[in-house]
Design an enzyme around this catalytic site. Structure first.
Site, PDB file in Angstrom:
ATOM      1  N   ARG A  21      -0.578  14.937  87.806  1.00  0.00           N
ATOM      2  CA  ARG A  21      -1.788  14.145  87.608  1.00  0.00           C
ATOM      3  C   ARG A  21      -1.629  13.031  86.592  1.00  0.00           C
ATOM      4  O   ARG A  21      -2.023  11.906  86.825  1.00  0.00           O
ATOM      5  CB  ARG A  21      -2.923  15.017  87.042  1.00  0.00           C
ATOM      6  N   THR A  22      -1.096  13.377  85.428  1.00  0.00           N
ATOM      7  CA  THR A  22      -1.151  12.402  84.338  1.00  0.00           C
ATOM      8  C   THR A  22      -0.301  11.182  84.677  1.00  0.00           C
ATOM      9  O   THR A  22      -0.734  10.044  84.514  1.00  0.00           O
ATOM     10  CB  THR A  22      -0.711  13.058  83.014  1.00  0.00           C
ATOM     11  N   LYS A  48      21.922  11.376  77.542  1.00  0.00           N
ATOM     12  CA  LYS A  48      23.134  10.877  76.868  1.00  0.00           C
ATOM     13  C   LYS A  48      22.948  10.883  75.354  1.00  0.00           C
ATOM     14  O   LYS A  48      23.836  10.456  74.622  1.00  0.00           O
ATOM     15  CB  LYS A  48      23.425   9.450  77.308  1.00  0.00           C
ATOM     16  N   ARG A  60       5.248  10.912  77.881  1.00  0.00           N
ATOM     17  CA  ARG A  60       5.031  12.360  77.714  1.00  0.00           C
ATOM     18  C   ARG A  60       6.350  12.946  77.255  1.00  0.00           C
ATOM     19  O   ARG A  60       7.407  12.640  77.818  1.00  0.00           O
ATOM     20  CB  ARG A  60       4.600  13.004  79.022  1.00  0.00           C
ATOM     21  N   HIS A  93      -3.294  15.412  73.748  1.00  0.00           N
ATOM     22  CA  HIS A  93      -3.261  14.855  75.104  1.00  0.00           C
ATOM     23  C   HIS A  93      -4.517  13.985  75.259  1.00  0.00           C
ATOM     24  O   HIS A  93      -5.456  14.345  75.962  1.00  0.00           O
ATOM     25  CB  HIS A  93      -3.249  16.006  76.117  1.00  0.00           C
TER      26      HIS A  93
HETATM   27  C1  NCD Z   1      -2.243  19.565  81.022  1.00  0.00           C
HETATM   28  C2  NCD Z   1      -1.074  19.266  80.093  1.00  0.00           C
HETATM   29  O1  NCD Z   1      -0.062  18.713  80.547  1.00  0.00           O
HETATM   30  O2  NCD Z   1      -1.208  19.577  78.924  1.00  0.00           O
HETATM   31  N1  NCD Z   1      -2.083  19.013  82.291  1.00  0.00           N
HETATM   32  C3  NCD Z   1      -2.533  17.755  82.506  1.00  0.00           C
HETATM   33  O3  NCD Z   1      -1.995  16.803  82.015  1.00  0.00           O
HETATM   34  N2  NCD Z   1      -3.662  17.620  83.206  1.00  0.00           N
HETATM   35  C4  NCD Z   1      -2.600  20.998  81.070  1.00  0.00           C
HETATM   36  C5  NCD Z   1      -1.537  21.974  81.478  1.00  0.00           C
HETATM   37  O4  NCD Z   1      -0.409  21.611  81.788  1.00  0.00           O
HETATM   38  O5  NCD Z   1      -1.882  23.155  81.492  1.00  0.00           O
END
Ligand code: NCD
Length: 309
Positions: A53-54, A82, A103, A131
């Site tokens: 999703r993100t 590397k 991320r 997040h």
């Molecule tokens: C969340 C995360 O990555 O922290 N997912 C997301 O980005 N919607 C929640 C999760 O992974 O449980």
């Protein structure tokens, strides 16, 4: 003008958040108005940890705005394997793109990237820490469904220790009026002390409990979370805790008829599929709100003149 980044939800004032959510509403209602807003701009999505999703909602957001996207979906296909540092990666990406989404499994990685990048950086999750774009998504969802971010009781249920979406959401909600928190978790996965200390310092009411059934009738929002397997040190603990909560239709009978169920997703077992058709299940709507709010965020960080659209 000094560049802005989004590392935690507190990087924006409440007023800025209101403007962002108003913009997201306008994008939802008039998507065509924004279809060329980012023409000529490029976004890099640098994902050192898995995501569906993100990453894709940031990319969808940029594509909806007429911009272009590039990036990598995992650390193993980047120069991190590397030995390249996040600082160097951020400097390099600044030569290619106008905005960067990162991320990373390490807490603070996005802050390092923001320090070294000359372009705006969006934190798409740094370890068990924060997040913020999920929080923007959660706040917009609550604001749209309830009409306000004030005066409600939220139950956060599941892995409150490692769940970064939980930490960011609590951080953001303490700025609103009369929000009551109920933390529902096994004792091993309690919300970290730094969060309860912050609530105590601010005099914000909260309670902690283990059984969801004991508190479900009180809730206006139930925020379910997955047990964060990747942050456990040993498999046995994970296996013991992973199915601690399973929300199903039967348990929902005790909930308010206008309670909403949110989940940042992915879900594993914590919400049974028979809940999906319940009108209170809002977790797939939440995904759609995540695109609108990320569009609004990209416009803000790129300083796009929305009056001219
Ligand atoms: C969340 C995360 O990555 O922290 N997912 C997301 O980005 N919607 C929640 C999760 O992974 O449980």
């Amino acid at each position: 003008m000094q560049k802005r980044d989004l590392l935690t939800p507190l990087d924006f004032s409440k007023e800025e958040l209101d403007e962002l959510f108003d913009r997201a509403d306008d994008i939802r209602l008039h998507p065509e108005k924004y279809a060329h807003a980012c023409e000529g701009k490029k976004m890099a999505t640098c994902f050192f940890e898995p995501s569906t999703r993100t990453r894709l909602s940031h990319e969808t957001a940029m594509l909806n705005l007429g911009g272009k996207v590039m990036g990598f979906p995992s650390g193993n296909v980047s120069s991190a394997t590397k030995g390249e540092t996040v600082a160097d990666t951020a400097r390099v990406i600044s030569c290619f793109a106008d905005i960067m989404v990162i991320r990373h499994p390490k807490e603070g990685a996005a802050a390092v990237a923001a320090h070294y990048a000359s372009i705006p950086v969006i934190n798409a999750g740094d370890g068990g820490h924060q997040h913020p774009t999920q929080t923007l998504t959660d706040l917009l969802t609550i604001r749209t469904l309830r009409g306000s971010l004030d005066n409600f009781t939220i139950g956060l249920c599941g892995d409150l220790k490692f769940g970064r979406t939980v930490h960011s959401l609590i951080n953001a909600l303490v700025r609103y009026q009369n929000v009551k928190f109920i933390f529902i978790s096994p004792s091993e996965l309690r919300v970290p002390d730094y969060i309860t200390d912050m609530l105590n310092d601010r005099g914000i009411p909260y309670k902690e409990c283990i059984r969801l059934e004991d508190v479900i009738p009180e809730l206006n929002i139930l925020y379910m979370t997955r047990v964060q397997k990747e942050r456990f040190f040993n498999e046995e603990d994970y296996v013991r805790l992973k199915d601690f909560y399973v929300l199903n239709r039967a348990k929902l009978r005790a909930a308010k008829p206008d309670m909403y169920i949110l989940h940042p997703l992915p879900r594993v077992n914590e919400i049974a599929a028979d809940v999906d058709d319940d009108p209170r299940a809002a977790y797939f709507k939440q995904v759609q709100f995540g695109v609108y709010v990320r569009e609004a965020l990209i416009l803000k960080l790129l300083n796009i003149d929305t009056e001219a659209l």
